[in-house]
Design a protein around this motif. Structure first.
Motif, short mmCIF file in Angstrom:
data_model
loop_
_atom_site.label_atom_id
_atom_site.label_comp_id
_atom_site.label_asym_id
_atom_site.label_seq_id
_atom_site.Cartn_x
_atom_site.Cartn_y
_atom_site.Cartn_z
N TRP A 165 63.02 65.87 55.11
CA TRP A 165 62.63 67.21 55.52
C TRP A 165 62.90 68.22 54.39
O TRP A 165 62.05 69.05 54.09
N CYS A 166 64.07 68.12 53.76
CA CYS A 166 64.39 69.04 52.65
C CYS A 166 63.34 68.88 51.55
O CYS A 166 62.78 69.85 51.05
N LYS A 212 71.08 67.81 42.41
CA LYS A 212 71.06 69.17 42.95
C LYS A 212 71.55 69.20 44.39
O LYS A 212 72.14 70.17 44.84
N CYS A 237 59.71 70.26 52.06
CA CYS A 237 59.57 71.70 51.87
C CYS A 237 59.61 72.04 50.39
O CYS A 237 58.89 72.90 49.91
N HIS A 238 60.47 71.35 49.63
CA HIS A 238 60.54 71.63 48.19
C HIS A 238 59.23 71.26 47.49
O HIS A 238 58.86 71.87 46.51
N GLN A 255 71.24 80.25 48.48
CA GLN A 255 70.13 79.77 47.67
C GLN A 255 68.80 79.96 48.41
O GLN A 255 67.78 80.24 47.81
N HIS A 256 68.84 79.80 49.71
CA HIS A 256 67.61 79.85 50.49
C HIS A 256 67.32 81.23 51.07
O HIS A 256 66.20 81.69 51.02
N VAL A 258 59.08 74.22 44.33
CA VAL A 258 60.51 74.04 44.11
C VAL A 258 60.80 72.75 43.35
O VAL A 258 61.74 72.68 42.56
N ILE A 278 61.19 73.11 39.61
CA ILE A 278 62.42 73.63 39.01
C ILE A 278 63.62 72.72 39.31
O ILE A 278 64.77 73.12 39.23
N ASN A 333 65.30 83.56 38.92
CA ASN A 333 64.26 82.65 38.42
C ASN A 333 63.56 83.18 37.19
O ASN A 333 63.17 82.43 36.30
C1 HEC Z 1 61.75 75.91 54.33
C2 HEC Z 1 61.73 75.29 53.03
C3 HEC Z 1 63.00 74.63 52.51
C4 HEC Z 1 63.76 73.68 53.15
C5 HEC Z 1 63.54 73.06 54.51
C6 HEC Z 1 64.81 73.34 52.23
N1 HEC Z 1 64.70 74.09 51.08
FE1 HEC Z 1 65.94 73.96 49.47
N2 HEC Z 1 64.84 75.40 48.51
C7 HEC Z 1 63.75 76.06 49.05
C8 HEC Z 1 63.30 77.07 48.11
C9 HEC Z 1 62.12 78.01 48.30
C10 HEC Z 1 64.15 76.98 46.96
C11 HEC Z 1 64.06 77.80 45.67
C12 HEC Z 1 65.03 78.92 45.72
C13 HEC Z 1 65.02 79.68 44.39
O1 HEC Z 1 64.05 80.37 44.13
O2 HEC Z 1 66.01 79.52 43.67
C14 HEC Z 1 65.10 75.92 47.27
C15 HEC Z 1 66.10 75.51 46.38
C16 HEC Z 1 67.03 74.54 46.65
C17 HEC Z 1 68.04 74.08 45.73
C18 HEC Z 1 68.17 74.54 44.27
C19 HEC Z 1 67.19 73.76 43.45
C20 HEC Z 1 67.18 74.14 42.00
O3 HEC Z 1 66.61 73.40 41.23
O4 HEC Z 1 67.73 75.18 41.66
C21 HEC Z 1 68.82 73.15 46.38
C22 HEC Z 1 69.99 72.38 45.82
C23 HEC Z 1 68.27 73.00 47.71
N3 HEC Z 1 67.19 73.85 47.84
C24 HEC Z 1 68.77 72.14 48.67
C25 HEC Z 1 68.18 71.93 49.91
C26 HEC Z 1 68.67 70.99 50.91
C27 HEC Z 1 69.90 70.10 50.73
C28 HEC Z 1 67.84 71.07 51.97
C29 HEC Z 1 67.89 70.29 53.26
C30 HEC Z 1 69.14 70.27 53.99
C31 HEC Z 1 66.82 72.06 51.66
N4 HEC Z 1 67.06 72.56 50.40
C32 HEC Z 1 65.79 72.41 52.52
C33 HEC Z 1 63.15 75.81 50.25
C34 HEC Z 1 63.61 74.89 51.21
#
Ligand code: HEC
Ligand code: HEC
Ligand code: HEC
Ligand code: HEC
Ligand code: HEC
Ligand code: HEC
Length: 472
Positions: free
Chosen positions: A419-420, A469, A423-424, A363-364, A459, A462, A436
Motif C-alpha cells: 500500500w505504501c 528509507k 502510493c509512492h 513527512q506526509h 515519490v 526521489i 524538495n
Molecule cells: C497517500 C499516499 C502515500 C502513502 C499511502 C504513503 N506515502 Fe510515503 N510519501 C508520500 C509522498 C507524497 C511523499 C513525498 C513527501 C515529500 O515531498 O518529501 C512520501 C515520502 C515518504 C518517505 C520519504 C522518501 C524520500 O525519499 O524522502 C518515506 C520514508 C515514506 N514516504 C514512507 C512511507 C511509509 C512507510 C508508508 C506506509 C506505511 C507510506 N510512506 C505511505 C505519499 C504517501
C-alpha cells in the motif's frame, strides 16, 4: 465605434452580475447557519456564554463597544493567535477575560464565509429558516436523482450473483431431499412399489443431472478455495480493525458534526514522527463545561440493532460516557475540581507498524501535504472521489479514510508495504516545497532535460522505493 459600444455593454453586465453575486453572497445567513453549526457550536452559542462569549449581533456589538470593524473579525476568526501575538489590545484582553482559553483557528474560512457567519449571528432565526429551506430543496433534488439512478438498474451485477447463489442453494437442497428419501427407502427392508419407483427415478434423475451437480460442486469448491486464498493473503492485514475503546468517543460527533480540526487533538502530527492521542487535558478544554450531550444527532444503527430503545436512550448513553470519562480521570463535575487520582485514559491502539518500519507523519502531512491533496483532486489514489471534500483534514483522509464519518475509528486501508509503495509510485512530488526545491533541484533539472517540462516526478523518483528509507 460599434465594437466599443458592445464591449461597454459587456463590461456593464459583468459588473451588474458580480454585484448581485456578491450581494447574495454577503447575505446568505442560511450558509452562515451551516458554518456556525459545523465550526462554532462546540464553544459558542448565539445567546448565552458557553466556552466562548455569546455571539448574537457580534459585529454590531464590537463596533459599538470597541470601535472594531469587520477586518478585526476576519483576522480574529481566521487566526486569533496571530492577532494576539501581533499585540492587538482587544484580542489580548478578551483572551485574558476567558482565562487564556484558546479558540480554534479557522484559516480555511474565506472573508465571504465570515460575512455569512456574521449575517447569521445578526439574524439567527432567519438564517436557520433559510438553511432548512435550502436543505429541503436539496433533499428533494437528491431523491429525484436517486430514483432516476435506481430505475437505470444500478447494482445489476450484485443482483446476478445473489440470484446465482439462491439457485445453487435450491439445487443442493433438492439433491439433499432426494438422497434422504433414498436412504430412508433403503433403510426400510422391503421397498414398497412407490418407494422403489422413487429410488429408481432418483438414480435416473441423478444420471440425467450429473453434469449440473458436478458443476455445482465445482463452483462451491472454487468459492471455498478462493476464500481460503484471500484469508491467507490477508494475514497481517488489519483493514477494518475497529476495537472497542474504554470511553465511547465518537469522531463523527467531534470531527464531523462539531467540525473540530484533526490537528486540534492530534497536534503532534505536524511536527513529530507520531500523531499521538490527545491527553485528557485536551478533552477537558471543552468538557469542563460540556457535561451532557444535548445534540440532535444520534446513531440510528444503535437503535436499529436493538441495543437501545430509542434516540433518547442513545443520547443518555453519550452523556453517560462523558460522566465515565470524569470518573476515569478523577474529575468531580459538581465541584469542578480534580478530586480522585488523575489518570490517563488507556485507549486501544489501532494503527501500529512493526518496529522495523519507519513512518513519519510530518513527512506526509507537512512536506507531502500539497502532493497528497493534488493526488486526491486528480483521483490517483483509491477512493479519491469520496475524500475530496475540501478543507485541511483531507490530507489525513488519504490514509485514514473519512474519520469524520466514523463513530469508532477503524482502519481504512491495508497499511501494508504494498500500500505504501503503490502510493509512492503514483503520487507526484510537490517540487515547490522548500525542502524538495533545495534537495532535488539537480534531479529535477536532469529529468527535465531528458524528458521535457511535462515530466511528473513521483515519490519513487526521489527514493520512495528504497528499502532503507522505510526500514531501519
Ligand atoms: C497517500 C499516499 C502515500 C502513502 C499511502 C504513503 N506515502 Fe510515503 N510519501 C508520500 C509522498 C507524497 C511523499 C513525498 C513527501 C515529500 O515531498 O518529501 C512520501 C515520502 C515518504 C518517505 C520519504 C522518501 C524520500 O525519499 O524522502 C518515506 C520514508 C515514506 N514516504 C514512507 C512511507 C511509509 C512507510 C508508508 C506506509 C506505511 C507510506 N510512506 C505511505 C505519499 C504517501
Ligand atoms: C474551541 C472553542 C472555540 C471554537 C470552536 C470557536 N471559538 Fe470563538 N472564542 C472562543 C473563546 C474561548 C473566546 C474568548 C476569547 C479567547 O479566550 O480567546 C472566543 C471568542 C470569539 C469572538 C470574540 C467575541 C467577543 O465577544 O469579543 C468571536 C467573534 C468568535 N470567538 C467567533 C467564533 C466563530 C465565528 C467561530 C466558528 C467559526 C468560533 N469562534 C469558534 C472559543 C472558541
Ligand atoms: C476531540 C479530539 C479529537 C479530534 C478532533 C480528532 N481525534 Fe482522532 N482520536 C482522538 C482520540 C481520543 C482517539 C483514541 C480513541 C479512538 O481510537 O477513538 C483518536 C484516535 C484516532 C485514530 C486511531 C489511532 C490509533 O489508535 O491508531 C486516528 C487514525 C485518528 N484519531 C484520526 C483522526 C482524524 C483524521 C481526525 C480529523 C478528521 C481526528 N482524528 C480528529 C481524538 C480526536
Ligand atoms: C473542542 C471541544 C471538544 C473537545 C476538545 C472534546 N470534546 Fe467531547 N464533545 C464536544 C461537544 C461539543 C460534544 C457534543 C455535545 C452536544 O452535542 O451536546 C462532545 C461530546 C462528547 C461525548 C458524547 C458523544 C460521544 O462522542 O460519544 C463524549 C463521550 C466526549 N465528548 C468525550 C470526549 C473526549 C474523551 C475528549 C478528549 C479526547 C473530548 N471529548 C474532547 C466538544 C469537545
Ligand atoms: C501517508 C499516510 C498517512 C497520512 C497522510 C496520515 N497518517 Fe496517521 N498514520 C499513518 C500510519 C502508517 C500510522 C501508523 C504509524 C505507526 O504505527 O508508527 C498512522 C497512525 C496514526 C495515529 C495513531 C497514533 C500514532 O501516531 O501512531 C493517529 C492518531 C493518526 N495517524 C492521525 C493522523 C492525522 C490526524 C493525520 C492528518 C493530520 C494523519 N494521521 C495523516 C499513516 C498516515
Ligand atoms: C514506502 C515504504 C517501504 C519501502 C520503500 C520498503 N518497505 Fe518493506 N515494509 C514496509 C512496511 C510498512 C512493512 C510492514 C507491513 C505490515 O506490517 O504489514 C514492510 C515489511 C517488510 C518486510 C516484512 C514482510 C512481512 O511480511 O512481515 C520485509 C522483509 C520488507 N518489508 C523488505 C523490504 C525490502 C527488501 C525493501 C526494498 C526493496 C522494502 N521492504 C522497501 C514499507 C516499505
Amino acid at each position: 465605434m460599434k465594437a466599443r459600444f458592445l464591449t461597454r455593454i459587456r463590461l456593464w453586465s459583468a459588473a451588474v452580475l458580480m454585484a448581485t453575486f456578491s450581494l447574495t453572497q454577503a447575505q446568505d445567513a442560511g450558509k452562515g447557519y451551516e458554518l456556525f453549526d459545523q465550526n462554532c457550536t462546540a464553544c459558542h452559542q448565539v445567546d448565552g456564554k458557553l466556552i466562548g462569549p455569546e455571539l448574537r449581533n457580534i459585529e454590531q456589538r464590537l463596533k459599538d463597544e470597541q470601535g472594531l470593524g469587520k477586518e478585526w473579525l476576519y483576522a480574529w476568526i481566521k487566526d486569533n493567535k496571530a492577532l494576539r501575538e501581533s499585540g492587538d489590545a482587544y484580542a489580548n484582553k478578551i483572551y485574558a477575560e476567558y482565562n487564556n482559553t484558546e479558540m480554534l483557528a479557522f484559516p480555511g474560512l474565506s472573508d465571504g464565509d465570515i460575512d455569512n457567519l456574521l449575517a447569521y449571528t445578526a439574524d439567527p432565526d432567519g438564517g436557520k429558516a433559510a438553511y432548512d429551506a435550502a436543505k429541503a430543496e436539496k433533499e428533494a433534488a437528491d431523491k429525484a436523482a436517486k430514483d432516476a439512478a435506481k430505475s437505470n438498474g444500478g447494482g445489476a451485477s450484485t443482483g446476478i450473483v445473489a440470484v446465482g447463489f439462491v439457485v445453487l442453494a435450491a439445487l443442493l437442497l433438492w439433491i439433499l431431499v432426494r438422497v434422504n428419501a433414498l436412504v430412508n427407502a433403503t433403510a426400510a427392508n422391503e421397498l414398497d412399489p412407490t418407494v422403489a419407483k422413487t429410488a429408481k427415478s432418483f438414480s435416473e434423475t441423478f444420471e440425467k443431472y450429473k453434469k449440473v451437480a458436478g458443476l455445482a460442486v465445482g463452483v462451491l469448491a472454487f468459492v471455498g478455495l478462493f476464500n481460503i486464498y484471500w484469508g491467507m493473503m490477508g494475514v497481517g492485514v488489519d483493514k477494518g480493525y475497529e476495537p472497542e475503546q474504554p470511553i465511547y468517543f465518537s469522531h463523527k460527533v467531534h470531527a464531523g458534526i462539531q467540525g473540530i480540526d484533526c490537528q486540534y487533538c492530534h497536534s503532534s502530527a505536524k511536527y513529530g514522527k507520531v500523531s499521538g492521542i490527545p491527553s485528557t487535558n485536551v478533552c477537558m478544554n471543552c468538557h469542563k463545561s460540556i457535561k451532557e450531550y444535548k445534540g440532535e444527532y444520534f446513531e440510528e444503527e444503535l437503535v436499529a440493532s436493538g441495543k437501545f430503545a430509542d434516540g433518547n436512550e442513545v443520547k443518555k448513553f453519550y452523556t453517560g460516557e462523558i460522566q465515565k470519562m470524569y470518573k476515569a480521570i478523577g474529575w468531580n463535575p459538581e465541584t469542578n475540581k480534580y478530586e480522585g487520582t488523575q489518570k490517563p485514559i488507556e485507549w486501544v491502539r489501532i494503527h501500529n507498524m512493526p518496529d522495523f518500519v519507519y513512518f513519519s507523519h510530518a513527512q506526509h502531512v507537512v512536506a507531502g501535504e500539497q502532493a497528497i491533496l493534488k493526488a486526491i483532486k486528480e483521483g490517483t489514489i483509491p477512493n479519491a472521489a469520496e475524500l475530496n471534500i475540501g478543507g485541511g483534514d483531507q490530507v489525513c483522509f488519504a490514509c485514514h479514510g473519512r474519520v469524520d464519518e466514523m463513530n469508532e475509528v477503524r482502519m481504512a486501508n491495508d497499511f501494508t508495504m504494498g500500500w505504501c509503495v503503490e502510493c509512492h509510485r503514483t503520487t507526484e512530488v510537490d517540487m515547490d516545497n522548500g525542502y524538495n526545491k533545495e534537495y532535488y533541484a539537480e534531479l529535477h533539472e536532469k529529468l527535465k532535460k531528458q524528458y521535457g517540462d511535462a515530466t511528473k516526478v513521483t515519490v519513487d523518483a526521489i527514493g520512495g522505493l528504497e528499502c532503507g528509507k522505510c526500514h531501519y
